[in-house]
Design a protein around this motif. Structure first.
Motif, PDB file in Angstrom:
ATOM      1  N   LEU A  11      53.647  33.759 -75.891  1.00 51.81           N
ATOM      2  CA  LEU A  11      53.611  34.611 -74.697  1.00 51.81           C
ATOM      3  C   LEU A  11      52.304  34.440 -73.923  1.00 51.81           C
ATOM      4  O   LEU A  11      52.302  34.414 -72.688  1.00 51.81           O
ATOM      5  N   ILE A  14      52.593  31.265 -72.041  1.00 49.37           N
ATOM      6  CA  ILE A  14      53.502  31.433 -70.904  1.00 49.37           C
ATOM      7  C   ILE A  14      52.769  32.108 -69.745  1.00 49.37           C
ATOM      8  O   ILE A  14      52.888  31.679 -68.584  1.00 49.37           O
ATOM      9  N   THR A  18      52.060  30.222 -66.258  1.00 51.28           N
ATOM     10  CA  THR A  18      52.568  30.825 -65.022  1.00 51.28           C
ATOM     11  C   THR A  18      51.439  30.975 -64.005  1.00 51.28           C
ATOM     12  O   THR A  18      51.627  30.704 -62.813  1.00 51.28           O
ATOM     13  N   GLN A  81      56.165  23.564 -64.749  1.00 46.87           N
ATOM     14  CA  GLN A  81      57.554  24.012 -64.891  1.00 46.87           C
ATOM     15  C   GLN A  81      58.158  23.481 -66.188  1.00 46.87           C
ATOM     16  O   GLN A  81      58.880  24.200 -66.889  1.00 46.87           O
ATOM     17  N   LEU A  84      56.649  25.469 -69.093  1.00 48.75           N
ATOM     18  CA  LEU A  84      57.271  26.796 -69.166  1.00 48.75           C
ATOM     19  C   LEU A  84      58.650  26.722 -69.809  1.00 48.75           C
ATOM     20  O   LEU A  84      59.011  27.586 -70.616  1.00 48.75           O
ATOM     21  N   GLN A  85      59.417  25.710 -69.462  1.00 49.44           N
ATOM     22  CA  GLN A  85      60.746  25.540 -70.053  1.00 49.44           C
ATOM     23  C   GLN A  85      60.636  25.336 -71.567  1.00 49.44           C
ATOM     24  O   GLN A  85      61.370  25.958 -72.346  1.00 49.44           O
ATOM     25  N   THR A  88      59.566  28.619 -73.281  1.00 49.64           N
ATOM     26  CA  THR A  88      60.670  29.573 -73.295  1.00 49.64           C
ATOM     27  C   THR A  88      61.665  29.225 -74.397  1.00 49.64           C
ATOM     28  O   THR A  88      62.148  30.114 -75.113  1.00 49.64           O
ATOM     29  N   GLU A  89      61.955  27.949 -74.553  1.00 45.45           N
ATOM     30  CA  GLU A  89      62.861  27.517 -75.623  1.00 45.45           C
ATOM     31  C   GLU A  89      62.272  27.833 -76.999  1.00 45.45           C
ATOM     32  O   GLU A  89      62.992  28.283 -77.891  1.00 45.45           O
ATOM     33  N   LEU A  91      60.172  30.225 -77.703  1.00 43.25           N
ATOM     34  CA  LEU A  91      60.199  31.679 -77.874  1.00 43.25           C
ATOM     35  C   LEU A  91      61.603  32.151 -78.252  1.00 43.25           C
ATOM     36  O   LEU A  91      61.750  33.056 -79.075  1.00 43.25           O
ATOM     37  N   LYS A  92      62.623  31.522 -77.699  1.00 44.71           N
ATOM     38  CA  LYS A  92      64.003  31.908 -78.010  1.00 44.71           C
ATOM     39  C   LYS A  92      64.356  31.622 -79.474  1.00 44.71           C
ATOM     40  O   LYS A  92      65.197  32.307 -80.058  1.00 44.71           O
TER      41      LYS A  92
END
Length: 156
Positions: A11, A14, A18, A81, A84-85, A88-89, A91-92
């Motif tokens: 996080l 991220i 950002t 970008q 970030l992708q 995010t993956e 983190l999921k």
């Protein structure tokens, strides 16, 4: 607990990515590049010094530097970008169980150094000496006029 710490690190990355993306994004209408890239662009524009330069030649050199800056910002935007992708993956894929307890444990043991917790920072008190500075916001038109109509300080 390890999953919570990993999620916290992701996080943070991220948020950091950002921030960098917002500073370099050109597709969202970003008009002011970071100061470090502006400095490099000005150096690039003045790097080539032709003998007996004409105004047309100097404008072409400045345009070349401006094109370099725009390309750099596009490359950085795509890079952030993509990062970030990926974040995010990641983190999921983390499965947090009992995250409220893990969060409370992290909050209770927040300082990593042994000894007492640091003193809280006192809130700033308002005073006439510090809060009554004359403030005049700089408008974009003033900036353009200062740079003789050229974007990003190429008029210097």
């Amino acid at each position: 607990m390890a999953a919570f710490a990993e999620a916290t690190r992701i996080l943070f990355k991220i948020i950091q990515t950002t921030h960098h993306l917002q500073n370099t994004a050109v597709t969202g209408g970003k008009t002011v590049p970071p100061a470090s890239l502006q400095r490099m662009m000005r150096e690039l524009a003045t790097l080539v010094r032709p003998a007996s330069p004409t105004e047309d030649t100097m404008m072409k050199l400045a345009g070349n530097a401006l094109n370099w800056l725009h390309t750099c910002m596009q490359i950085l935007e795509e890079h952030y970008q993509e990062i970030l992708q990926q974040l995010t993956e990641r983190l999921k894929r983390i499965h947090l169980t009992n995250w409220p307890e893990a969060f409370q444990d992290m909050e209770d043991h927040g300082h990593s150094t042994p000894g007492p917790a640091p003193e809280p920072v006192p809130k700033r008190m308002a005073s006439p000496e510090t809060d009554n500075f004359p403030q005049k916001p700089c408008t974009y038109t003033e900036k353009v006029q200062k740079n003789r109509g050229r974007p990003w300080g190429l008029g210097d």
